[in-house]
Design an enzyme around this catalytic site. Structure first.
Site, PDB file in Angstrom:
ATOM      1  CD  GLU A 185      16.496  -3.081  13.854  1.00  0.00           C
ATOM      2  OE1 GLU A 185      17.688  -3.207  14.149  1.00  0.00           O
ATOM      3  OE2 GLU A 185      15.623  -3.912  14.180  1.00  0.00           O
ATOM      4  CB  CYS A 186      13.170  -3.774   8.060  1.00  0.00           C
ATOM      5  SG  CYS A 186      12.783  -4.726   6.563  1.00  0.00           S
ATOM      6  N   GLY A 187      10.926  -2.086   8.003  1.00  0.00           N
ATOM      7  CA  GLY A 187       9.668  -1.387   7.845  1.00  0.00           C
ATOM      8  C   GLY A 187       9.664  -0.044   8.543  1.00  0.00           C
ATOM      9  CE1 TYR A 209      16.560   4.451   5.993  1.00  0.00           C
ATOM     10  CE2 TYR A 209      16.565   2.459   4.633  1.00  0.00           C
ATOM     11  CZ  TYR A 209      17.022   3.748   4.881  1.00  0.00           C
ATOM     12  OH  TYR A 209      17.935   4.320   4.037  1.00  0.00           O
ATOM     13  CB  SER A 252      19.746   0.353   8.343  1.00  0.00           C
ATOM     14  OG  SER A 252      19.523  -0.607   9.361  1.00  0.00           O
TER      15      SER A 252
END
Length: 441
Positions: free
Chosen positions: A329-331, A333, A430
């Protein structure tokens, strides 16, 4: 035991909610009370500060992204474990997004849903009696809620305090305290908000100093008396926020990977999952005896060089992904992608398990709720599963690559569905943080 609660909120962001919330939480703990903190909205940093201030877990309450059953479960669990809940609002008291009544993400929704009175923090810098007009507007704007009192913040002098208090007396709103401008504890900030609690030097000394300032300036007895019964909504199915991606989940946890919602972790444990932490920054690979790996958000862009040189971590992650699911997730990803360019424009090779390339040198803020529909089966659920989530990052995608998307997403403002995230084999990722599953599309 079922704790009473109150919501610390403000007419706008930057009024001092977090400072005063933490000071109240710590001051009440120092009085010997069992205190729990909760945070309105999707902020994933403040709950860690609440936990440090109270010595007990905190969690998020989000009226837009969470169904009533989940909200009731989170609030009910906190109330059963405490004598008082001091919850913190987000942004301005009534700020939210388009949504069903009571489900707009506004802090006022949570106060109305759980029956908590509001303790209004008003930054009176640059005004005096006029602050009473602002508070009056907050009192009248939403008949669902009750403002029990006000705390004046950033007071310049005793004369200033008297004038601002006169404005509150004009509208019949009790002033429960007034903090001088210099009493505010300035916590270090970073591009996503406060520096994380675990990174803040002398955090407990800072919290104790803040508690002393709050206890000297605020009538704690009046604050306790202002709290109201916690009344979680009846009905609504109580269910974990997200399906557990495995029975033993390797969870990256260090200064680069730390943004995991407490309610998500609690939900996984409630499903019987075991969370096994490991540190990519310490060059640790995901443990081989786990059956899923989760790379949460955080600040990998600040540690890109160390991550790129962490060969045991990267090789172990690549090997793990051949036979086990991995989600970022985010970082997380960004680290699963081919490369990450840091703020200085230096490119760092990442895991290469997804084809995305990201850059922190090309900074652009991306912020807001996301409503996602999964495109394929994976650790977040089956194809067609709807998820609510939130995105907050400054990094940009410079090349999406050839991987198919993880989901199609919209926002609350009527945006057209847009492809988001990536998937390849057993690896998914994502930029949005999943908050709760919402049934199939």
């Amino acid at each position: 035991m079922s704790a009473k609660g109150l919501l610390v909120a403000a007419p706008r962001s930057g009024s001092g909610k977090t400072t005063i919330t933490l000071g109240l939480q710590r001051a009440l703990v120092r009085r010997g009370l069992a205190v729990r903190g909760l945070k309105c909205g999707p902020d994933y940093i403040d709950p860690a500060f609440h936990a440090a201030a109270t010595g007990a877990p905190s969690a998020n309450l989000d009226s837009y992204a969470m169904p009533d059953g989940l909200l009731a479960g989170i609030a009910g669990a906190a109330a059963e474990a405490a004598e008082i809940i001091v919850a913190e609002g987000s942004m301005g008291l009534f700020d939210g997004v388009p949504g069903a009544e009571g489900h707009t993400g506004a802090s006022a929704d949570i106060a109305a849903l759980l029956g908590w009175p509001v303790l209004l923090v008003v930054d009176v810098s640059g005004q005096a009696q006029s602050a009473g007009a602002v508070a009056l507007g907050c009192m009248l704007y939403d008949p669902r809620i009750r403002i029990a009192g006000v705390i004046l913040n950033k007071v310049a002098s005793e004369r200033h305090r008297r004038l601002a208090a006169a404005g509150m007396a004009q509208i019949g709103l009790p002033v429960l305290g007034a903090l001088p401008r210099e009493a505010s504890l300035i916590l270090p900030e970073r591009h996503l908000g406060l520096v994380q609690a675990g990174e803040t030097e002398d955090l407990h000394a800072r919290l104790d100093a803040l508690a002393e300032a709050v206890a000297a300036a605020i009538d704690l007895d009046a604050v306790i008396a202002a709290a109201g019964d916690t009344t979680p909504p009846a009905g609504g199915e109580a269910a974990p926020a997200l399906p557990a991606p495995g029975k033993r989940i390797a969870l990256a946890r260090d200064a680069a990977f730390s943004f995991v919602y407490p309610h998500v972790e609690a939900g996984w444990r409630a499903q019987g999952a075991e969370l096994v932490p490991f540190s990519p920054l310490a060059d640790e690979p995901p443990p081989e005896d786990c059956d899923a790996c989760w790379l949460p958000g955080g600040y990998p862009e600040l540690h890109a060089g160390r991550i790129a040189s962490a060969s045991r971590f990267l090789d172990g992650l690549r090997s793990f992904a051949q036979t086990h699911s991995v989600h970022g997730e985010c970082g997380g990803y960004m680290v699963l992608g081919k490369g990450l360019t840091d703020a200085d424009g230096v490119h760092h090779t990442m895991a290469g398990l997804l084809s995305v390339e990201t850059s922190f040198a090309k900074r652009k803020m991306n912020l807001g709720y996301r409503n996602a529909v999964l495109e394929a089966d994976g650790p977040l659920g089956q194809a067609g599963q709807r998820l609510s989530g939130h995105e907050f990052h400054y990094a940009s995608i410079v090349s999406q690559g050839e991987d198919p998307p993880l989901a199609m997403v919209t926002d609350p403002h009527g945006s057209a569905p847009t492809a988001a995230g990536s998937r390849r084999g057993l690896v998914t990722g994502s930029f949005f943080h999943a908050i709760a599953a919402r049934g199939e599309a």
